[in-house]
Design a protein around this motif. Structure first.
Motif, short mmCIF file in Angstrom:
data_model
loop_
_atom_site.label_atom_id
_atom_site.label_comp_id
_atom_site.label_asym_id
_atom_site.label_seq_id
_atom_site.Cartn_x
_atom_site.Cartn_y
_atom_site.Cartn_z
N UNK A 206 -17.40 -1.34 45.52
CA UNK A 206 -18.17 0.17 46.25
C UNK A 206 -16.83 1.38 45.68
N UNK A 207 -16.04 0.31 45.36
CA UNK A 207 -15.17 1.45 43.97
C UNK A 207 -15.94 2.67 42.73
N UNK A 208 -16.73 2.00 42.66
CA UNK A 208 -18.02 2.35 41.11
C UNK A 208 -18.61 3.18 41.51
N UNK A 209 -19.43 2.95 43.00
CA UNK A 209 -19.92 3.79 43.86
C UNK A 209 -19.25 5.52 44.52
N UNK A 210 -18.17 4.81 45.15
CA UNK A 210 -16.96 6.07 45.59
C UNK A 210 -17.33 6.80 44.86
N UNK A 211 -16.65 6.54 43.48
CA UNK A 211 -16.13 7.33 42.19
C UNK A 211 -17.14 8.08 41.55
N UNK A 212 -18.45 7.66 41.67
CA UNK A 212 -19.85 7.98 41.59
C UNK A 212 -20.14 9.34 42.47
N UNK A 213 -20.00 9.52 43.92
CA UNK A 213 -20.14 9.56 44.72
C UNK A 213 -19.00 11.12 44.71
N UNK A 214 -18.44 10.65 44.44
CA UNK A 214 -16.68 12.39 44.49
C UNK A 214 -16.71 12.86 42.78
N UNK A 215 -17.85 12.59 42.24
CA UNK A 215 -18.13 13.10 40.88
C UNK A 215 -19.32 14.09 41.82
N UNK A 216 -19.98 13.40 42.45
CA UNK A 216 -21.09 14.39 42.57
C UNK A 216 -20.73 15.68 43.33
N UNK A 217 -19.88 15.35 44.68
CA UNK A 217 -19.20 16.46 45.44
C UNK A 217 -18.28 17.55 44.74
N UNK A 218 -17.58 17.14 43.38
CA UNK A 218 -16.42 17.94 42.99
C UNK A 218 -17.98 18.63 41.27
N UNK A 219 -18.71 18.33 41.77
CA UNK A 219 -19.71 18.76 40.49
C UNK A 219 -20.34 20.03 41.61
N UNK A 220 -20.55 19.46 42.68
CA UNK A 220 -21.72 20.88 43.79
C UNK A 220 -20.82 21.67 43.93
N UNK A 221 -19.35 21.66 44.62
CA UNK A 221 -18.07 22.14 45.12
C UNK A 221 -18.24 23.13 43.21
N UNK A 222 -17.54 22.84 42.42
CA UNK A 222 -17.70 23.54 41.01
C UNK A 222 -19.43 24.31 41.11
N UNK A 223 -20.36 23.86 41.54
CA UNK A 223 -21.78 24.88 41.72
C UNK A 223 -21.51 26.35 42.17
N UNK A 224 -20.95 25.85 44.00
CA UNK A 224 -21.13 26.68 45.22
C UNK A 224 -20.17 27.53 44.09
N UNK A 225 -18.71 27.21 43.72
CA UNK A 225 -17.92 28.13 43.77
C UNK A 225 -18.37 29.44 42.23
N UNK A 226 -18.54 28.92 41.35
CA UNK A 226 -19.35 29.46 40.18
C UNK A 226 -20.91 30.55 41.00
N UNK A 227 -20.72 29.80 41.95
CA UNK A 227 -22.39 30.72 42.48
C UNK A 227 -21.93 31.57 43.85
N UNK A 228 -21.03 31.51 43.73
CA UNK A 228 -20.55 32.77 44.86
C UNK A 228 -19.41 34.08 44.08
N UNK A 229 -19.26 33.22 42.83
CA UNK A 229 -18.47 34.59 42.07
C UNK A 229 -19.72 35.03 41.20
N UNK A 230 -20.43 35.02 40.89
CA UNK A 230 -22.10 34.78 40.41
C UNK A 230 -22.89 36.19 41.49
N UNK A 231 -22.48 35.87 42.76
CA UNK A 231 -22.84 36.52 43.39
C UNK A 231 -22.99 37.58 43.58
#
Length: 659
Positions: free
Chosen positions: A132-157
């Protein structure tokens, strides 16, 4: 300063008279034959409006690349979480203490080679459940990736919106500047509602189309490139299968779009026609009701509305076919990828996480294709509007101002027409070899039947139209060598058709003299007999009126425009039936005021009521664009020519009315 009695449609009265009455097409707000649509040329030109915003667009591209890059990386990282979960499930069921290779050999020994091949790509540890630690780490990375994507998408807009709105802002400014450079003949040919539709509806549609497509197209193209790269990284075979749908999608979008484009052209053309009809019927509402033409106006509206409905329906329906067709192709591709991917997992060539990621990429790959295709209607609509706006921007302009404009040493008001020729249409000459000299301070009255060229003479003096031959001089200087602003700044003009704008009465009077004080405004109003009725209004000179002059009568509107001329104090005064809408008593008062105003100024007075110009220094009688008689009132009466016939006919009419 020229007073804005010179409203374009008023200044073109003679041109309209020469062309004859408006036909059914004019009443309907109709236009000429539709030109073919240059989609590629207009599209490139529309994109060219974004060229000054290159830096912002580079920013849009960079931010989009980061945003899309993160969004593309998300499924691949999430695939690792799927593999960890599956490995935990398999590891918990495998006997503890054994190695992965021993477990796989045991399965093959039992005849379960297919299962063994599938599990060969799974990183499980026998006897060990989910990490679960490894799974949690991967999911946190996924969350961070999508948050960064959203922020840069807003700035792009935000950057995309800034770039597009700046481009539309410049386009509006270009159109406004263009309108000021268009000759009066352009507005003679175009219904006012049609011009307004291009300036408002079409430019708004361009802005909306660019806003909804530019950023989306960039993101879609970046998504296609990024997803395609990840698909080849995971499985070249599945990537090639996914690409099978691309040519089919392009063919479908191109064929449907080609059929939809003419319908969008027709949609915005009929929109302009309908707006022209509505504007005419609204501004002429009283006239329509007076002549009982409500039914015909309603029928024309229904016909234009039906035409707009048909063209808009066809445009939207045909272009709307693209999206469901693309979705069908995408779904077929999705099924094919899922089947082949499942077989690859079963053979041990791919892990379940890789197939899961690839299926997500497959959906992401078809989605931007569908989005780009579905935006075809917006792009086509925007380009159709752009062509109408570019058509206005490309319209022939009035002759340019001289590089080194001349100006009279002293503006005394000496005007000379030297062998002047002019025609609204080359094959129909109106004025030929007209010569006339007017000394400073003289009052020249111009009379004659409708269409004789009276207002045309004044339009040529104002340079609303350019002479076809000869020249006109002001104090010895050819007016073609002067700037139009310099020329018109010394001419005040009051037309029969009044022109007011939304604002206070004081503002309307002061329009002809920038920086005029309230005392000067009131003094001019008293001279034009405006003060007497303004004092009766609740807010006096601060009473707000709209551009139709609601709240004041037609005669009172005309008095306001006359007061505007009083305040401007021009060197040359042009009065085109300036007292036609006032009562007889007020006309007598205004004539006396006009006499004071004309003192020391050159005046051109166009009049149909000959009794109002008896005191003119020179009376010109015009017929068919030529001066057939000129002289004083008494001299022309004694000559018993054209003027005498006009005067006697008008006098007989007046006697008949009294009887």
């Amino acid at each position: 300063m020229t007073t804005p009695g010179q409203k374009p449609r008023s200044a073109s009265q003679e041109a309209a008279a020469r062309r004859g009455p408006a036909g059914p097409g004019r009443f309907m707000g109709g236009q000429g034959a539709e030109k073919s649509m240059d989609f590629k040329g207009s599209g490139r030109r529309l994109l060219g409006t974004l060229r000054p915003e290159r830096r912002l667009l580079y920013g849009v591209l960079a931010l989009g690349a980061v945003s899309i890059g993160c969004a593309v990386a998300g499924p691949y990282v999430l695939g690792h979480a799927t593999d960890l979960i599956f490995a935990g499930v398999v590891g918990a069921q495998a006997p503890a203490g054994a190695t992965k290779q021993q477990v796989l050999e045991g399965l093959r020994a039992k005849g379960e080679g297919g299962v063994a091949d599938m599990l060969s790509t799974v990183p499980f540890t026998p006897g060990q459940g989910m990490d679960f630690d490894a799974i949690g780490t991967v999911l946190l990375w996924v969350l961070a990736i999508y948050v960064v994507s959203a922020v840069f998408g807003i700035l792009q807009g935000r950057l995309a919106t800034t770039a597009i709105q700046r481009a539309v802002f410049r386009l509006r400014a270009d159109v406004e500047a263009k309108i000021s450079r268009l000759p009066l003949s352009y507005f003679d040919r175009q219904p006012r509602g049609e011009v307004l539709s291009r300036v408002t509806n079409d430019i708004d549609n361009i802005g909306q189309s660019m806003q909804q497509t530019t950023g989306q197209v960039v993101n879609s193209l970046l998504t296609i490139v990024g997803v395609l790269g990840m698909m080849f990284w995971i499985s070249p075979l599945l990537a090639v299968i996914a690409l099978i749908s691309v040519p089919l999608s392009v063919v479908v979008a191109a064929r449907v779009g080609k059929r939809a484009q003419p319908q969008f052209v027709a949609q915005w053309k009929t929109t302009g026609a309908l707006n022209a009809h509505i504007e005419e019927m609204y501004t002429g509402h009283t006239l329509v009701k007076t002549f009982g033409r409500q039914k015909e106006a309603a029928e024309i509206f229904a016909r234009e509305n039906e035409a707009l409905y048909d063209s808009a329906f066809r445009a939207q329906f045909i272009s709307g076919i693209i999206q469901p067709a693309m979705m069908l192709i995408g779904n077929l591709n999705y099924v094919l990828v899922a089947v082949v991917g499942g077989l690859r997992v079963a053979s041990g060539a791919l892990s379940i996480g890789d197939v899961q990621a690839f299926i997500q990429y497959s959906r992401q790959f078809s989605q931007p294709l569908t989005q780009v295709a579905s935006m075809a209607n917006l792009v086509q609509s925007g380009v159709a509007s752009a062509e109408r706006v570019f058509e206005l921007l490309d319209a022939p302009e009035q002759t340019p101002e001289p590089a080194m404009p001349e100006r009279p040493a002293e503006l005394a008001g000496r005007v000379a027409f030297e062998d002047v020729a002019f025609s609204y249409e080359p094959e129909k000459p109106l004025i030929e070899s007209l010569s006339l000299k007017v000394e400073p301070g003289q009052t020249v009255a111009i009379v004659g039947p409708t269409g004789a060229g009276k207002t045309t003479l004044v339009n040529l003096l104002m340079r609303f139209y350019e002479v076809s031959g000869g020249r006109i001089t002001l104090d010895g200087v050819d007016i073609a060598a002067m700037s139009r602003e310099e020329l018109r700044s010394g001419i005040g003009m009051v037309l029969q058709d009044t022109w007011l704008f939304g604002g206070t009465i004081a503002d309307n009077i002061a329009y002809g003299a920038a920086g005029a004080t309230r005392e000067q405004v009131v003094e001019a109003a008293k001279a034009a007999h405006v003060d007497r009725f303004v004092r009766t209004l609740p807010d006096g000179y601060d009473t707000v009126i709209d551009d139709e002059g609601t709240g004041v009568s037609t005669g009172e509107k005309q008095l306001i425009t006359i007061a505007r001329a009083f305040l401007a104090q021009p060197s040359i005064l042009v009065l085109d039936e300036a007292t036609s809408s006032v009562d007889t008593r007020t006309e007598v008062l205004i004539q006396k005021a006009m006499a004071r105003l004309r003192t020391g100024r050159t005046s051109f007075v166009i009049a149909h009521r000959l009794s109002t110009i008896r005191d003119a220094d020179v009376i010109l009688v015009m017929e068919n664009g030529s001066i057939v008689e000129q002289g004083s009132h008494d001299g022309l009466i004694a000559a018993e020519g054209a003027y005498a016939r006009l005067y006697q006919a008008q006098f007989a009419e007046a006697v008949a009315e009294v009887d």
